[in-house]
Design a protein around this motif. Sequence first.
Motif, PDB file in Angstrom:
ATOM      1  N   PHE A 180      -2.950   6.126  -7.886  1.00  0.00           N
ATOM      2  CA  PHE A 180      -3.595   4.822  -7.778  1.00  0.00           C
ATOM      3  C   PHE A 180      -4.936   4.811  -8.498  1.00  0.00           C
ATOM      4  N   TRP A 236      -1.383   2.862 -11.975  1.00  0.00           N
ATOM      5  CA  TRP A 236      -0.835   1.577 -11.544  1.00  0.00           C
ATOM      6  C   TRP A 236       0.325   1.778 -10.571  1.00  0.00           C
ATOM      7  N   CYS A 237       0.071   2.542  -9.522  1.00  0.00           N
ATOM      8  CA  CYS A 237       1.019   2.706  -8.403  1.00  0.00           C
ATOM      9  C   CYS A 237       2.329   3.372  -8.842  1.00  0.00           C
ATOM     10  N   MET A 269      -6.537  -1.458  -7.752  1.00  0.00           N
ATOM     11  CA  MET A 269      -5.180  -1.983  -7.711  1.00  0.00           C
ATOM     12  C   MET A 269      -4.958  -2.900  -6.515  1.00  0.00           C
ATOM     13  N   THR A 271      -0.969  -5.114  -9.681  1.00  0.00           N
ATOM     14  CA  THR A 271      -1.893  -5.484 -10.746  1.00  0.00           C
ATOM     15  C   THR A 271      -3.247  -4.817 -10.553  1.00  0.00           C
ATOM     16  N   GLU A 272      -3.963  -4.662 -11.642  1.00  0.00           N
ATOM     17  CA  GLU A 272      -5.385  -4.378 -11.566  1.00  0.00           C
ATOM     18  C   GLU A 272      -6.109  -5.646 -11.116  1.00  0.00           C
TER      19      GLU A 272
END
Length: 299
Positions: free
Chosen positions: A111, A200-201, A115, A255-256
């Motif tokens: 992560f 991003w996860c 996020m 998403t960021e």
Amino acid sequence: MKYHISIHISPYEIDNYQTFIHQLRRNLNYIDDEIIFSPYLNLSTYFYDWRNSKLKSDFFVNRFNELNNIVKDECELDSTVNYDDKILGAFSYKTMFLEKYKDKVDAFIWFDSDMIFPDNTIVTLIAAHKSSEAKYCVVTPQIHRLWDETWDLLVNKDYMNIPASHDNYKGFDGYSLYKRNDNDLFLDTNHKNFKFASGWCNLLSANLFKDLINFTYDLGHYGPDDTFIMFLLDYYKFKQGKDINQYFLVNLVVTENYKYNLNQYKDYITENKDVLTKDEFASNTKIACNNAYIKITND
């Protein structure tokens, strides 16, 4: 099974970390597997002159520890506050925890601090990993439209009509994802080159780092670790015939949080002069990764 969750934060990101922790805590309600969580607060004196800062390091340490209390009973907490110069960025942080945990967990979940992700993100990543028969895999959520079409492989269909531009990327309201009805989740296999952004996860199976990808400290502190991984995965899959899969979690969108990124501490922290900039760190890392890639693919 056992999973490792990681996040590297600077003092400027402590408010974003609060948002992250609240999301993580909600996610942990759905998980029965063992979770090791290794948050890393980087207060290195290489970057920061705490003696002359308006806010001292204790302020950030106390916030960090207070927030970690929210999740400590739901996972194995392995938190670190760093002041030295061995770990100066997210790349060397990954080198550290991969070395420590790659033989102890089944997969890693990465992560970034800013996020936005739904409450079912982690449990769905884990379910996808468990369902895969591949020894090596990457599981990637979908995203909204970004600044160019090269990311469209990951974009959810609901956002494909939004023009690709930096303005639309930066102006996207990440909190709008909370109103999505994501009941129709399914896995899709990527048959093209690998594509993902590191924090991003994404879930990456530990076997990738046991057998194929070796992060070493000489690769650097900050820079394109995701590009390094993607190039190596493309090489091993398409040139060496390794069974490596990337799965997209269709309709699970993350998403960021660029639009509402929180940072109110710029005027309260004194930074040291004559240190490398982020661009200089990234340039050095890019060169080191390129040299490592050439050596691996030429052996």
